[in-house]
Scaffold this motif. Structure first.
Motif: not given
Length: 337
Positions: A97-100, A102-103, A106, A138, A141, A145
């Motif tokens: 997923t995009k959020q995972t 990104q995590n 990070e 992703w 993006d 960011q």
């Protein structure tokens, strides 16, 4: 050390880079002092391109690089760190997923101690995830960011490489490329050049086979993929010994060394060993931006870096290597090309 431009990023990377998988203790434990010695040798040899991944040693490789950069800030301003995302258990094999993602990125930022990652690469993600294409949106993006400066992909198969080249903001492709894996020269490398995408050559020595120093009685540690993945039990077989069975690979290396001896009448610097020939062959490819080889000792890195100063191989030798690959090697590669 000579520099090359990495695709359309404008980044100037050393043509000999440092693969940092081993800094995660994934080939067997190495001490913190040894890790620092290797990184210091890279700086001394002007090797400014480091390639790692979030999954190497569950972040240990990135941590060691980050600590070294923090402790050597006066020497590290020109260091370019590429890392990878996509093989960590939080994502692989079917939780993308995009959020995972990104995590995970990070997390890499924190371990490396940087504000933005110079180059993030998809880390041999499953084919269905890659070909769906959403991961590239992703990455774009994340770039907007400011989490990453540039992005590329590390792939296993040639059709995956070709697919990635459909995306204009992909700046690099990391791929299996060596004198025992030459098919990319036919289509992928010319296509990458036409799209101004840099090639990062991994497994330049085919997991050590092309060092010319391995023997049948060589023992690998339990943590070393050359032990547990020699037949592709844990990940793609091509990542270990180039997809060639170890014993077969040793036989091919012996045949190649004998062939080079038999052709010593060619305009060829016979003092070069097989490892130097293997790395020089890659550097002679204009599409290649950097050749990344992992080392467990600083002297190995020094030896690799020295190849940057060698003359190009004679055309006759390049043709000899091409013929040997097609006639003797290609048929033994398992897992596809």
């Amino acid at each position: 050390m000579k520099l090359r431009t990495l695709g359309h990023s404008g980044l100037q990377v050393s043509e000999i880079g440092l693969g940092c998988w081993q800094l995660g203790d994934d080939f067997g434990p190495i001490s913190q002092d040894t890790a620092n010695e290797i990184l210091a040798a890279a700086q001394q040899q002007q090797v400014n391109f480091l390639d790692t991944a979030d999954v190497y040693g569950a972040g240990l490789s990135e941590n060691r690089i980050g600590q070294w950069l923090a402790n050597n800030q006066h020497n590290s301003t020109q260091t370019i760190v590429a890392t990878k995302v996509g093989r960590d258990a939080k994502l692989f094999p079917n939780q993308y997923t995009k959020q995972t993602m990104q995590n995970n990125i990070e997390g890499s930022l924190q371990r490396l101690g940087v504000d933005a990652i110079d180059l993030i690469q998809l880390h041999c993600v499953p084919r269905e995830v890659l070909f769906a294409g959403e991961v590239f949106n992703w990455l774009e993006d994340f770039q907007q960011q400011g989490l990453i400066r540039f992005y590329g992909a590390s792939v296993e198969m040639l059709d995956e490489a070709e697919f990635c080249l459909n995306y204009s903001k992909v700046t690099s492709l990391q791929m299996l490329l060596n004198i025992f894996r030459q098919d990319a020269l036919d289509k992928v490398l010319p296509l990458a050049t036409s799209k101004n995408v840099g090639i990062i050559a991994r497994l330049p020595l085919a997991s050590g086979l092309l060092s010319g120093k391995m023997s049948a009685d060589r023992q690998f540690s339990a943590q070393d993929h050359r032990n547990y993945n020699k037949d592709g039990a844990h990940f793609h077989v091509g990542e270990t010994f180039n997809g060639i069975a170890f014993e077969q690979g040793l036989a091919l290396v012996e045949q190649l060394q004998q062939l080079l001896i038999e052709h010593s009448e060619l305009d060829f610097p016979t003092q070069l060993n097989l490892q130097q020939i293997a790395i020089r062959w890659l550097l002679d490819l204009p599409a290649v931006s950097s050749v990344i080889a992992g080392v467990s000792k600083s002297q190995q890195l020094i030896n690799n870096a020295a190849v940057s100063q060698l003359d190009k191989l004679p055309t006759e030798i390049t043709q000899l290597l091409a013929d040997f690959y097609q006639q003797k090697v290609r048929q033994h590669i398992r897992g596809g090309i």
